[in-house]
Design a protein around this motif. Structure first.
Motif, PDB file in Angstrom:
ATOM      1  N   MET A 152      -4.101  -4.589  -8.882  1.00 34.14           N
ATOM      2  CA  MET A 152      -2.864  -4.231  -8.187  1.00 34.14           C
ATOM      3  C   MET A 152      -1.658  -4.960  -8.763  1.00 34.14           C
ATOM      4  O   MET A 152      -0.574  -4.381  -8.892  1.00 34.14           O
ATOM      5  N   LEU A 197      -9.809  -6.837  -7.581  1.00 36.96           N
ATOM      6  CA  LEU A 197      -8.934  -5.787  -7.061  1.00 36.96           C
ATOM      7  C   LEU A 197      -7.480  -6.240  -7.030  1.00 36.96           C
ATOM      8  O   LEU A 197      -6.570  -5.478  -7.363  1.00 36.96           O
ATOM      9  N   SER A 217       0.847  -1.192   0.000  1.00 35.90           N
ATOM     10  CA  SER A 217       0.000   0.000   0.000  1.00 35.90           C
ATOM     11  C   SER A 217       0.884   1.245   0.000  1.00 35.90           C
ATOM     12  O   SER A 217       1.367   1.670   1.052  1.00 35.90           O
ATOM     13  N   ASN A 232      -5.484   9.882   3.016  1.00 27.12           N
ATOM     14  CA  ASN A 232      -6.294   8.941   2.244  1.00 27.12           C
ATOM     15  C   ASN A 232      -7.189   9.674   1.262  1.00 27.12           C
ATOM     16  O   ASN A 232      -7.363   9.250   0.116  1.00 27.12           O
ATOM     17  N   THR A 287      -0.155   0.965  -6.078  1.00 27.54           N
ATOM     18  CA  THR A 287      -1.538   1.228  -5.697  1.00 27.54           C
ATOM     19  C   THR A 287      -1.660   1.312  -4.186  1.00 27.54           C
ATOM     20  O   THR A 287      -0.746   0.944  -3.451  1.00 27.54           O
ATOM     21  N   CYS A 288      -2.817   1.768  -3.746  1.00 34.06           N
ATOM     22  CA  CYS A 288      -3.192   1.677  -2.339  1.00 34.06           C
ATOM     23  C   CYS A 288      -4.697   1.449  -2.287  1.00 34.06           C
ATOM     24  O   CYS A 288      -5.470   2.371  -2.569  1.00 34.06           O
ATOM     25  N   PRO A 289      -5.133   0.231  -1.973  1.00 33.56           N
ATOM     26  CA  PRO A 289      -6.570  -0.007  -1.811  1.00 33.56           C
ATOM     27  C   PRO A 289      -7.037   0.702  -0.549  1.00 33.56           C
ATOM     28  O   PRO A 289      -6.356   0.683   0.469  1.00 33.56           O
ATOM     29  N   GLN A 290      -8.218   1.330  -0.604  1.00 30.81           N
ATOM     30  CA  GLN A 290      -8.648   2.202   0.485  1.00 30.81           C
ATOM     31  C   GLN A 290     -10.102   1.979   0.879  1.00 30.81           C
ATOM     32  O   GLN A 290     -11.019   2.360   0.160  1.00 30.81           O
ATOM     33  N   MET A 293      -9.323   3.309  -4.482  1.00 28.42           N
ATOM     34  CA  MET A 293      -7.936   2.898  -4.699  1.00 28.42           C
ATOM     35  C   MET A 293      -7.150   4.035  -5.333  1.00 28.42           C
ATOM     36  O   MET A 293      -7.640   4.709  -6.250  1.00 28.42           O
ATOM     37  N   CYS A 341     -15.001   0.139  -2.223  1.00 31.62           N
ATOM     38  CA  CYS A 341     -13.782   0.771  -1.718  1.00 31.62           C
ATOM     39  C   CYS A 341     -13.247   1.721  -2.783  1.00 31.62           C
ATOM     40  O   CYS A 341     -13.799   1.817  -3.877  1.00 31.62           O
ATOM     41  N   LEU A 388      -3.860   5.066  -7.548  1.00 28.16           N
ATOM     42  CA  LEU A 388      -3.047   4.426  -8.588  1.00 28.16           C
ATOM     43  C   LEU A 388      -2.086   5.446  -9.175  1.00 28.16           C
ATOM     44  O   LEU A 388      -2.492   6.560  -9.538  1.00 28.16           O
TER      45      LEU A 388
END
Length: 241
Positions: free
Chosen positions: A173, A169, A25, A139, A183-186, A212, A210, A214
């Motif tokens: 990524m 997802l 992340s 975030n 990426t950062c899934p959020q 994300m 959610c 990118l």
């Protein structure tokens, strides 16, 4: 290509493993533009994810430029308002329980290790609520990534579609890593669905799964040196013979 799927040989398994194992992340991104064609290609590859009876339940909204920036402004303002007046949190409810109502070991232990590991790296001490809020606030800026993704699911679908979504997802990524992106899934966006869904044009039949971030990770930022540990295979696997 379809006729070759069963016989396709992955010539470089190490590269596949590297794409998976180097995923993390990222929490700081460069302003470098990600071409639309590249985003489309990532989504195309990820769409090969398995889904029950091939329902393919995912819906993706890609935010760049003004659409991204205006959403950031809206949600950042709401997040600040809740921090100033915690009673306002009641106005922002998640559509589904991403986290458990009651935490138990070993999950609470891993959560704490993750939180204090990150805050410790950034020099944020326990009780420093203002700095914690500021970091959480990142975030809602997609950690400065130029591309924000929002994922929705039609409410009529069952819980199994969330399993399908997880595979989709992960595909995004991993495909992003194969192209030098991070990426950062959020899940942090989820409470603000009442702001996000109208902004992206999602209908009332959709719920927010959610978000994300990118883009290209900023290697110079200290926060991107934070990588979470994993328990050994022996700890979560039972062999039956």
């Amino acid at each position: 290509m379809k006729s070759l799927q069963v016989s396709t040989v992955v010539e470089d398994p190490a590269s596949v493993d590297a794409a998976i194992e180097s995923r993390f992340s990222a929490r700081a991104f460069l302003p470098r533009v990600v071409p639309r064609e590249q985003i489309t290609d990532i989504l195309r590859v990820a769409s090969r994810a398995a889904s029950g009876t091939n329902t393919q339940p995912w819906k993706v909204y890609v935010l760049q430029g003004e659409s991204r920036d205006s959403l950031v402004q809206k949600v950042c303002a709401a997040h600040d308002a809740v921090y100033a007046d915690p009673a306002l949190a009641a106005e922002y409810r998640e559509a589904y329980d991403y986290y458990p109502e009651k935490w138990v070991s070993p999950y609470i232990d891993r959560r704490r290790e993750n939180g204090w590991g990150l805050y410790g790296l950034l020099g944020i001490t326990k009780g420093d609520k203002d700095r914690m809020h500021a970091q959480h606030h990142r975030n809602f800026k997609f950690f400065d990534a130029p591309v924000g993704l929002m994922f929705t699911l039609e409410r009529v679908m069952g819980r199994g579609s969330l399993v399908d979504y997880g595979m989709f997802l992960q595909g995004i990524m991993v495909a992003a890593r194969a192209r030098g992106l991070h990426t950062c899934p959020q899940a942090a966006w989820n409470p603000f669905a009442r702001i996000i869904l109208p902004h992206i044009g999602a209908g009332p039949e959709e719920l927010l799964v959610c978000g994300m971030a990118l883009g290209y990770a900023d290697e110079a930022e200290r926060v991107n040196s934070f990588h979470t540990p994993r328990v050994p295979v022996e700890q979560f696997t039972t062999w039956l013979e």
